[in-house]
Design an enzyme around this catalytic site. Structure first.
Site, PDB file in Angstrom:
ATOM      1  N   SER A 173       0.794  -1.183  -0.157  1.00  0.00           N
ATOM      2  CA  SER A 173       0.024  -0.187   0.148  1.00  0.00           C
ATOM      3  C   SER A 173       0.952   1.302   0.018  1.00  0.00           C
ATOM      4  CB  SER A 173      -1.108   0.004   1.168  1.00  0.00           C
ATOM      5  OG  SER A 173      -1.940   1.069   1.079  1.00  0.00           O
TER       6      SER A 173
ATOM      7  N   ASP B 206      -0.362  -3.996  -4.098  1.00  0.00           N
ATOM      8  CA  ASP B 206      -1.789  -3.114  -4.252  1.00  0.00           C
ATOM      9  C   ASP B 206      -1.213  -1.561  -3.750  1.00  0.00           C
ATOM     10  OD1 ASP B 206      -4.154  -2.864  -5.196  1.00  0.00           O
ATOM     11  OD2 ASP B 206      -5.102  -2.712  -3.280  1.00  0.00           O
TER      12      ASP B 206
ATOM     13  N   HIS C 120      -7.906  -5.262  -0.359  1.00  0.00           N
ATOM     14  CA  HIS C 120      -6.613  -4.265  -0.235  1.00  0.00           C
ATOM     15  C   HIS C 120      -5.672  -5.271   0.129  1.00  0.00           C
ATOM     16  CE1 HIS C 120      -4.104  -0.998  -0.729  1.00  0.00           C
ATOM     17  NE2 HIS C 120      -4.149  -0.630   0.582  1.00  0.00           N
TER      18      HIS C 120
END
Length: 452
Positions: A158, A182, A252
């Site tokens: 992330s 991601d 996610h």
């Protein structure tokens, strides 16, 4: 004699078995810390094959006294992302152990929880560059001590993916590899490459997308970008807000769990270069022509085996589908059907494979397939189980119409090709009549050479 030392007073330590030894642990905060905000601090926790369960905190300025830090080994940095609750990531320990099981390396967990734990997402975004500056200085000291930048691999989750990109950019793109799991989308979407992860940040950059319609980044960011299940909604994740926290984080977070499976080799996920997920589902991208004579690439940790080809090809988008639960593997077959109906038929196909008492099913229903006379229709069938020695196949044809006439699909040839197991025989059946909504079973035979 070994003694147990319990250092409950200090939150940054855990119980250790060796005398006079303490294990540094990931910073554990809570919602109160996130609410009032945290001031950035960066801890570097070293794990090795000899100490997979016991982190050693490294001195940023002088790590010469570190007990287990060997600069001649490969070093993998694990960089977490935004932590709105302040709790440590649930996947950290497992990722560390799996990395150490792959090869003898230094694994350094970059703990910037004090800086990522805040309800103010924008403050955490700002802290990514500050943490990157801190980490870059440390890597420069590693280089001064004899470490090779090429032997450095950064795995960023992330916000941690962009943080890794900033480090790579500060080091002029000379570190060996960055893996982005991601990468965060909010505040980074639409920015210039200097403000996010991009392919110039390392010699090789690989990226996985699992939540591009919410918390993740949509556009490609690496030399190869994997789009799991199209890159957005992941199977098994909640579809409504009534599921609570999981609704927001499941897609996610799936990026990390898919990567863990690639490390422990519970399954090998083949990724198919393609223009879109729709084209992939339509069976238009199963040849991997650009990679020949090499096979189609495998998603995950071992993608660096295809590095030379990917660097030659430039940015490559790939797609694959998964099951809702670990180990997430689906097994792909190309289905070729030639019909002899005079009139065009549109419909959906369900296929079952039988091996002894085992059976697995694939529904090809993402859109209706067009069947034209003497024209080969290509379909991608994806099964949750991999069955060898297929003894029986069943096929069902449906138009999806609730009312109206029931149609028949007259099949000249049905052919089944295992895409990920090239050593398996092509299986065929000739002259079938499929009555709508009726399952027809048959024993496959080896395919004959026939031209249509």
């Amino acid at each position: 004699m070994l003694r147990w030392w319990i250092l409950a007073f200090f939150g940054s330590f855990v119980i250790c078995k060796e005398e006079d030894t303490t294990c540094a642990s990931f910073t554990d905060l809570n919602f109160h810390d996130s609410f009032i905000g945290t001031k950035l601090q960066v801890k570097l926790l070293l794990y090795t094959s000899n100490t997979p369960d016991c982190g050693e905190e490294l001195d940023h300025g002088n790590f010469s006294n570190a007990k287990n830090f060997d600069l001649s080994r490969k070093t993998t940095f694990v960089v977490h992302g935004y932590r709105p609750t302040g709790a440590p990531p649930i996947w950290i320990n497992q990722l560390v152990k799996l990395l150490l099981a792959v090869e003898d390396m230094n694994v350094i967990v970059v703990d910037w929880n004090r800086g990522a734990a805040t309800l103010n997402y924008f403050a955490a975004v700002t802290n990514t560059k500050k943490a990157a500056e801190n980490l870059t200085e440390f890597i420069v000291k590693m280089q001064d001590g004899g470490a090779s930048l090429h032997s450095i691999h950064m795995i960023g989750v992330s916000l941690g993916a962009h943080l890794s990109g900033f480090v790579g950019s500060m080091l002029n793109g000379k570190i060996g590899r960055i893996t982005g799991l991601d990468p965060a989308g909010p505040t980074f979407t639409g920015t210039s490459p200097d403000e996010r992860l991009d392919p110039t940040d390392a010699v090789f950059v690989d990226v996985l997308h699992t939540d591009m319609d919410a918390l993740g980044f949509r556009a490609p960011l690496g030399h190869i970008d994997f789009y799991a299940n199209g890159g957005a909604d992941q199977p098994g994740c909640p579809k409504t807000i009534f599921s609570g926290k999981r609704y927001f984080i499941c897609d996610h977070q799936r990026s990390v769990f898919l990567y863990l499976c690639s490390l422990n080799k519970t399954c090998n996920i083949t990724a198919y270069p393609c223009a879109s997920y729709q084209d992939f589902l339509d069976g238009k991208c199963v040849g991997c022509e650009a990679f020949k004579p090499a096979p189609c690439p495998l998603f995950g940790y071992y993608i660096n085996m295809w590095k030379d080809v990917l660097l030659r090809l430039g940015q490559t988008k790939t797609y694959f589908s998964t099951t809702p639960e670990p180990p997430y593997c689906r097994h792909s077959y190309l289905v070729d059907i030639v019909t002899w109906n005079q009139n065009t038929r549109w419909g959906f196909v369900t296929i079952k494979l039988f091996s002894g008492r085992n059976v697995t099913e694939a529904k090809i229903d993402h859109k209706a397939t067009k069947f034209e006379q003497y024209t080969e229709s290509h379909l991608l069938a994806q099964f949750d189980e991999d069955l060898e020695n297929i003894q029986k196949i069943s096929v069902k044809f449906s138009t999806g119409n609730v009312i109206g006439p029931r149609y028949k699909l007259r099949v000249i040839r049905f052919k089944l090709t295992a895409l990920e197991k090239s050593n398996r025989p092509l299986l065929c059946r000739y002259d079938l009549i499929l009555e709508e909504n009726t399952e027809v079973s048959f024993r496959p035979i080896p395919c004959q050479d026939m031209q249509f």
